[in-house]
Design a protein around this motif. Structure first.
Motif, PDB file in Angstrom:
ATOM      1  N   VAL A 248      -5.610  26.428  28.636  1.00  0.00           N
ATOM      2  CA  VAL A 248      -5.994  26.922  27.311  1.00  0.00           C
ATOM      3  C   VAL A 248      -6.789  25.885  26.523  1.00  0.00           C
ATOM      4  CG1 VAL A 248      -5.030  27.702  25.087  1.00  0.00           C
ATOM      5  CG2 VAL A 248      -4.054  28.525  27.211  1.00  0.00           C
ATOM      6  N   SER A 249      -6.782  24.636  26.980  1.00  0.00           N
ATOM      7  CA  SER A 249      -7.365  23.536  26.196  1.00  0.00           C
ATOM      8  C   SER A 249      -8.805  23.771  25.736  1.00  0.00           C
ATOM      9  CB  SER A 249      -7.261  22.212  26.957  1.00  0.00           C
ATOM     10  OG  SER A 249      -7.944  22.274  28.183  1.00  0.00           O
ATOM     11  N   PRO A 250      -9.687  24.436  26.518  1.00  0.00           N
ATOM     12  CA  PRO A 250     -11.060  24.626  26.022  1.00  0.00           C
ATOM     13  C   PRO A 250     -11.157  25.452  24.742  1.00  0.00           C
ATOM     14  CG  PRO A 250     -10.987  24.954  28.399  1.00  0.00           C
ATOM     15  CD  PRO A 250      -9.572  24.884  27.928  1.00  0.00           C
ATOM     16  N   TYR A 251     -10.138  26.272  24.446  1.00  0.00           N
ATOM     17  CA  TYR A 251     -10.201  27.067  23.215  1.00  0.00           C
ATOM     18  C   TYR A 251      -8.929  26.950  22.377  1.00  0.00           C
ATOM     19  CZ  TYR A 251      -8.025  30.472  26.483  1.00  0.00           C
ATOM     20  OH  TYR A 251      -7.236  31.105  27.442  1.00  0.00           O
ATOM     21  N   GLN A 252      -8.200  25.844  22.533  1.00  0.00           N
ATOM     22  CA  GLN A 252      -6.930  25.699  21.825  1.00  0.00           C
ATOM     23  C   GLN A 252      -7.102  25.630  20.301  1.00  0.00           C
ATOM     24  OE1 GLN A 252      -4.811  22.159  22.943  1.00  0.00           O
ATOM     25  NE2 GLN A 252      -6.447  20.775  22.347  1.00  0.00           N
ATOM     26  N   LEU A 253      -8.262  25.159  19.823  1.00  0.00           N
ATOM     27  CA  LEU A 253      -8.482  25.096  18.371  1.00  0.00           C
ATOM     28  C   LEU A 253      -8.602  26.491  17.749  1.00  0.00           C
ATOM     29  CD1 LEU A 253     -11.012  22.115  18.081  1.00  0.00           C
ATOM     30  CD2 LEU A 253      -8.548  22.085  17.675  1.00  0.00           C
ATOM     31  N   ASP A 254      -8.923  27.478  18.556  1.00  0.00           N
ATOM     32  CA  ASP A 254      -9.054  28.852  18.071  1.00  0.00           C
ATOM     33  C   ASP A 254      -7.884  29.721  18.520  1.00  0.00           C
ATOM     34  OD1 ASP A 254     -11.635  28.319  16.930  1.00  0.00           O
ATOM     35  OD2 ASP A 254     -12.454  28.372  18.959  1.00  0.00           O
ATOM     36  N   LEU A 255      -6.870  29.101  19.133  1.00  0.00           N
ATOM     37  CA  LEU A 255      -5.754  29.865  19.703  1.00  0.00           C
ATOM     38  C   LEU A 255      -4.980  30.627  18.629  1.00  0.00           C
ATOM     39  CD1 LEU A 255      -4.084  30.590  22.201  1.00  0.00           C
ATOM     40  CD2 LEU A 255      -2.763  28.488  21.845  1.00  0.00           C
ATOM     41  N   THR A 256      -4.746  30.007  17.477  1.00  0.00           N
ATOM     42  CA  THR A 256      -4.010  30.681  16.406  1.00  0.00           C
ATOM     43  C   THR A 256      -4.720  31.963  15.985  1.00  0.00           C
ATOM     44  OG1 THR A 256      -3.108  28.597  15.579  1.00  0.00           O
ATOM     45  CG2 THR A 256      -3.129  30.442  14.050  1.00  0.00           C
ATOM     46  N   ALA A 257      -6.036  31.873  15.802  1.00  0.00           N
ATOM     47  CA  ALA A 257      -6.815  33.049  15.403  1.00  0.00           C
ATOM     48  C   ALA A 257      -6.765  34.131  16.474  1.00  0.00           C
ATOM     49  CB  ALA A 257      -8.264  32.648  15.121  1.00  0.00           C
ATOM     50  N   MET A 258      -6.822  33.728  17.742  1.00  0.00           N
ATOM     51  CA  MET A 258      -6.778  34.695  18.838  1.00  0.00           C
ATOM     52  C   MET A 258      -5.439  35.424  18.885  1.00  0.00           C
ATOM     53  SD  MET A 258      -8.684  32.537  21.861  1.00  0.00           S
ATOM     54  CE  MET A 258      -8.642  33.840  23.100  1.00  0.00           C
ATOM     55  N   LEU A 259      -4.348  34.667  18.782  1.00  0.00           N
ATOM     56  CA  LEU A 259      -3.021  35.273  18.830  1.00  0.00           C
ATOM     57  C   LEU A 259      -2.814  36.232  17.655  1.00  0.00           C
ATOM     58  CD1 LEU A 259      -0.866  32.165  19.851  1.00  0.00           C
ATOM     59  CD2 LEU A 259      -1.457  34.115  21.307  1.00  0.00           C
ATOM     60  N   GLY A 260      -3.279  35.806  16.478  1.00  0.00           N
ATOM     61  CA  GLY A 260      -3.154  36.655  15.298  1.00  0.00           C
ATOM     62  C   GLY A 260      -3.924  37.955  15.450  1.00  0.00           C
ATOM     63  N   GLY A 266      -2.385  45.083  18.413  1.00  0.00           N
ATOM     64  CA  GLY A 266      -1.378  45.668  19.280  1.00  0.00           C
ATOM     65  C   GLY A 266      -1.507  45.303  20.748  1.00  0.00           C
ATOM     66  N   ILE A 267      -2.406  44.382  21.074  1.00  0.00           N
ATOM     67  CA  ILE A 267      -2.555  43.940  22.467  1.00  0.00           C
ATOM     68  C   ILE A 267      -1.410  42.989  22.822  1.00  0.00           C
ATOM     69  CG2 ILE A 267      -4.057  42.658  24.060  1.00  0.00           C
ATOM     70  CD1 ILE A 267      -6.429  43.728  22.337  1.00  0.00           C
ATOM     71  N   LEU A 268      -0.958  42.236  21.836  1.00  0.00           N
ATOM     72  CA  LEU A 268       0.221  41.384  21.987  1.00  0.00           C
ATOM     73  C   LEU A 268       1.324  41.866  21.046  1.00  0.00           C
ATOM     74  CD1 LEU A 268      -1.288  37.752  22.028  1.00  0.00           C
ATOM     75  CD2 LEU A 268      -0.644  39.155  23.996  1.00  0.00           C
ATOM     76  N   ILE A 269       2.546  41.539  21.401  1.00  0.00           N
ATOM     77  CA  ILE A 269       3.697  41.785  20.530  1.00  0.00           C
ATOM     78  C   ILE A 269       4.308  40.428  20.192  1.00  0.00           C
ATOM     79  CG2 ILE A 269       6.034  42.734  20.410  1.00  0.00           C
ATOM     80  CD1 ILE A 269       5.111  44.992  22.239  1.00  0.00           C
ATOM     81  N   LYS A 284       7.514  34.579  19.372  1.00  0.00           N
ATOM     82  CA  LYS A 284       7.113  34.410  20.774  1.00  0.00           C
ATOM     83  C   LYS A 284       6.247  35.612  21.142  1.00  0.00           C
ATOM     84  CE  LYS A 284      10.333  31.152  22.766  1.00  0.00           C
ATOM     85  NZ  LYS A 284      10.988  30.766  24.038  1.00  0.00           N
ATOM     86  N   TYR A 285       5.123  35.308  21.766  1.00  0.00           N
ATOM     87  CA  TYR A 285       4.129  36.340  22.028  1.00  0.00           C
ATOM     88  C   TYR A 285       4.215  36.826  23.480  1.00  0.00           C
ATOM     89  CZ  TYR A 285       2.174  34.404  17.725  1.00  0.00           C
ATOM     90  OH  TYR A 285       1.997  33.975  16.441  1.00  0.00           O
ATOM     91  N   ARG A 286       4.117  38.145  23.631  1.00  0.00           N
ATOM     92  CA  ARG A 286       4.066  38.731  24.971  1.00  0.00           C
ATOM     93  C   ARG A 286       3.085  39.886  24.974  1.00  0.00           C
ATOM     94  NH1 ARG A 286       7.294  43.416  24.951  1.00  0.00           N
ATOM     95  NH2 ARG A 286       8.719  43.516  23.136  1.00  0.00           N
ATOM     96  N   ILE A 287       2.625  40.242  26.154  1.00  0.00           N
ATOM     97  CA  ILE A 287       1.648  41.311  26.277  1.00  0.00           C
ATOM     98  C   ILE A 287       2.325  42.652  26.053  1.00  0.00           C
ATOM     99  CG2 ILE A 287       0.009  42.448  27.842  1.00  0.00           C
ATOM    100  CD1 ILE A 287      -0.360  39.689  29.179  1.00  0.00           C
ATOM    101  N   ASN A 288       1.685  43.514  25.312  1.00  0.00           N
ATOM    102  CA  ASN A 288       2.194  44.859  25.032  1.00  0.00           C
ATOM    103  C   ASN A 288       1.787  45.791  26.165  1.00  0.00           C
ATOM    104  OD1 ASN A 288       3.183  47.181  23.922  1.00  0.00           O
ATOM    105  ND2 ASN A 288       1.684  47.301  22.265  1.00  0.00           N
ATOM    106  N   HIS A 289       2.618  45.894  27.179  1.00  0.00           N
ATOM    107  CA  HIS A 289       2.293  46.764  28.329  1.00  0.00           C
ATOM    108  C   HIS A 289       2.543  48.222  27.988  1.00  0.00           C
ATOM    109  CE1 HIS A 289       1.483  43.537  31.126  1.00  0.00           C
ATOM    110  NE2 HIS A 289       2.608  42.923  30.794  1.00  0.00           N
TER     111      HIS A 289
END
Length: 289
Positions: A248-260, A266-269, A284-289
């Motif tokens: 994840v390191s190449p985009y870790q600075l934008d990780l918070t925005a991505m998770l949000g 609704g792609i993640l829960i 804790k984030y998980r994929i919304n299957h």
């Protein structure tokens, strides 16, 4: 011009660590691709004390720049878009020395743009896009319209690079000319923003609505690199666990925005995990299957 530079590059070609040499000549008065030098020499070496060295030369009324880079640094630039001009030098430059077909194989790899590298680049551009787009909406809501406009232009650049990568190409320095041919939908958004006669506030209002649709429809595919990492275990991931994952390191600075953003769509829960503090939960984030 190549003849005048031959003594310089022949000396480098004789070095056993040199893998390949590419020459790029200026073809128009204003040449961003060559930094307005008349010629660029790109020399790729196996290893060197300095990973990137640049020298400037003058001859016969012309100026030239010679870049000597290690193959590892060059690959890092290619994989992360760290220095986009170098990618174009490799793709479009004339090969004047090629040890063991190193450059031939590299050019072929760039043309093919393997899916795993494409997924990483898409995640990187998507992270920048959702972070920038969030700033656009915040600035618009606070009626900072000129700053919101400037941020929207940046957002559309990230979206344009994402569109190009989706089609299997590396983004070029002349990005919008490339996008016009590859993704007319994204190009039309850019045209509408900069060419409309509407007031800036109205343009932004319409652009936010249109962009939200375009970004959301691309979200899952664009975040495939991150989602694939998250699928590697059944339970959810804390933010810290994801950030510490080397992939994840190449985009870790934008990780918070991505998770949000992915959670909002609704792609993640985001599961709430009880902590020792009363009424305080860890997400804790998980994929919304």
């Amino acid at each position: 011009m190549e003849d005048l530079l031959r003594p310089i590059y022949q000396e480098r070609a004789g070095d056993r660590s040199t893998l390949g040499i590419v020459i790029i000549e200026r073809t128009k008065p204003n040449s961003p691709i060559t930094d307005n030098f008349d010629v660029i020499l790109l020399i790729i070496v196996e290893e060197a004390e300095n990973k990137w060295q640049e020298k400037h030369y003058e001859f016969d009324g012309k100026i030239a720049a010679m870049h000597t880079v290690t193959k590892n640094l060059l690959m890092d630039w290619i994989d992360t878009s760290g220095y986009r001009k170098a990618v174009e030098w490799v793709i479009n430059g004339k090969v004047i020395f090629d040890r063991n077909e190193y450059l031939s194989q590299l050019k072929e790899q760039l043309r093919n743009f393997p899916h795993e590298k494409r997924d990483l680049r898409k995640a990187m551009e998507f992270g920048k896009l959702v972070k920038s787009y969030s700033e656009v909406k915040d600035l618009y809501a606070s009626e900072q319209f000129k700053d919101a406009y400037s941020r929207m232009v940046h957002s559309l650049h990230y979206l344009a690079r994402l569109a190009v990568i989706e089609k299997g190409y590396h983004p070029e320095v002349t990005l919008w000319n490339q996008v016009r041919q590859i993704d007319p939908e994204v190009y039309k958004l850019y045209e509408e923003l900069i060419q409309s006669d509407e007031a800036i506030s109205k343009r932004l209002q319409l652009m936010i609505i249109a962009s939200d649709f375009v970004i959301s429809t691309r979200a899952e595919v664009s975040a495939k690199h991150l989602l694939s990492i998250m699928e590697s275990k059944d339970e959810g991931w804390s933010y810290g666990e994801l950030k510490q994952n080397g992939k994840v390191s190449p985009y870790q600075l934008d990780l918070t925005a991505m998770l949000g953003y992915l959670t909002e769509k609704g792609i993640l829960i985001a599961d709430r995990i009880q902590t020792k503090g009363a009424g305080v939960y860890q997400r804790k984030y998980r994929i919304n299957h």
